[in-house]
Motif scaffolding. Sequence first.
Motif, short mmCIF file in Angstrom:
data_model
loop_
_atom_site.label_atom_id
_atom_site.label_comp_id
_atom_site.label_asym_id
_atom_site.label_seq_id
_atom_site.Cartn_x
_atom_site.Cartn_y
_atom_site.Cartn_z
N SER A 93 -11.18 14.61 -9.67
CA SER A 93 -11.17 13.86 -8.40
C SER A 93 -11.42 12.44 -8.72
O SER A 93 -12.43 12.17 -9.29
N LYS A 94 -10.98 11.68 -7.95
CA LYS A 94 -11.27 9.97 -8.08
C LYS A 94 -11.14 9.50 -6.58
O LYS A 94 -10.32 9.80 -5.79
N THR A 95 -11.76 8.46 -6.63
CA THR A 95 -12.01 7.66 -5.39
C THR A 95 -11.55 5.85 -5.81
O THR A 95 -11.82 5.56 -6.75
N TYR A 96 -10.39 5.80 -4.90
CA TYR A 96 -9.72 4.39 -5.20
C TYR A 96 -9.91 3.45 -3.98
O TYR A 96 -9.83 4.11 -2.85
N LEU A 106 -9.17 -2.46 -12.05
CA LEU A 106 -9.13 -0.93 -12.15
C LEU A 106 -10.44 -0.32 -12.77
O LEU A 106 -10.93 0.76 -12.22
N ALA A 107 -11.26 -1.39 -13.16
CA ALA A 107 -12.57 -0.64 -13.91
C ALA A 107 -13.40 -0.38 -12.87
O ALA A 107 -14.40 0.56 -13.07
N ASN A 108 -13.52 -1.00 -11.68
CA ASN A 108 -14.05 -0.58 -10.55
C ASN A 108 -13.61 0.01 -9.67
O ASN A 108 -14.08 0.18 -8.42
N GLY A 109 -12.51 0.87 -9.87
CA GLY A 109 -11.80 1.72 -8.94
C GLY A 109 -11.15 0.89 -7.69
O GLY A 109 -10.53 1.58 -6.72
N ARG A 110 -10.76 -0.40 -7.89
CA ARG A 110 -9.94 -1.37 -6.98
C ARG A 110 -8.51 -1.48 -7.35
O ARG A 110 -8.46 -2.12 -8.36
N ILE A 111 -7.66 -0.65 -6.84
CA ILE A 111 -6.02 -0.86 -7.24
C ILE A 111 -5.40 -1.77 -6.39
O ILE A 111 -5.58 -1.87 -4.93
N SER A 112 -4.33 -2.22 -6.58
CA SER A 112 -3.38 -2.99 -5.92
C SER A 112 -2.64 -2.18 -4.90
O SER A 112 -2.24 -1.11 -5.33
N ASP A 113 -2.36 -2.67 -3.81
CA ASP A 113 -1.43 -1.97 -2.81
C ASP A 113 0.07 -1.83 -3.29
O ASP A 113 0.80 -1.43 -2.83
N GLU A 114 0.22 -2.61 -4.54
CA GLU A 114 1.61 -2.81 -4.89
C GLU A 114 1.87 -1.82 -6.17
O GLU A 114 2.87 -1.65 -6.64
N SER A 115 0.75 -1.51 -6.78
CA SER A 115 0.79 -0.63 -7.75
C SER A 115 1.42 0.83 -7.56
O SER A 115 1.40 1.16 -6.57
N PRO A 116 1.71 1.46 -8.64
CA PRO A 116 2.54 2.88 -8.19
C PRO A 116 1.67 3.71 -7.50
O PRO A 116 1.93 4.37 -6.43
N VAL A 117 0.08 3.98 -7.71
CA VAL A 117 -0.71 4.56 -7.11
C VAL A 117 -1.23 4.29 -5.68
O VAL A 117 -1.09 4.90 -4.95
#
Length: 149
Positions: A93-96, A106-117
């Motif tokens: 389980s992860k929170t993004y 990514l190190a802080n769980g902040r991912i781009s809206d354009e990334s695959p995930v």
Amino acid sequence: MPEVQLTEAGRKELEKRLDYLKSVRRAEIAEEIKTARGFGDLSENAEYDAARKAQAEMEGEIAEIEAKLRMAKIIHETTVTCAEIVDGVEKNSKTYTIVGTAEADLANGRISDESPVGSALIKAKDGQIVDVQLPNGKTKQLKVIKITR
């Protein structure tokens, strides 16, 4: 420069940085240049060269931030808690937090809206199972546990 997607917090952070560069750092560098000029011959003055280089880099950063702010499209920050499904079992389980590309960390769980995930999760709903197409050609399944917008 193409459109830059930012959250409201990201826009404010860029505006804060721009204000610092224009109101504080410019004056500091101008003083460094003035002091270095006092050392004499500018052709062999390492302090002067360093100050001028710092000034050029700062002006470049100012121009870049101003361009990003001009081209900014504000998006809503979305927090998604999900679990990877492996062989029908929920694991890891992860929170993004889904943010604009310029704010991804990514190190802080902040991912781009354009990334695959990010692009797979941004439109998901609570309880939904989402297939994520990975760059290596494989597919990952994620079950959305909770979404906060």
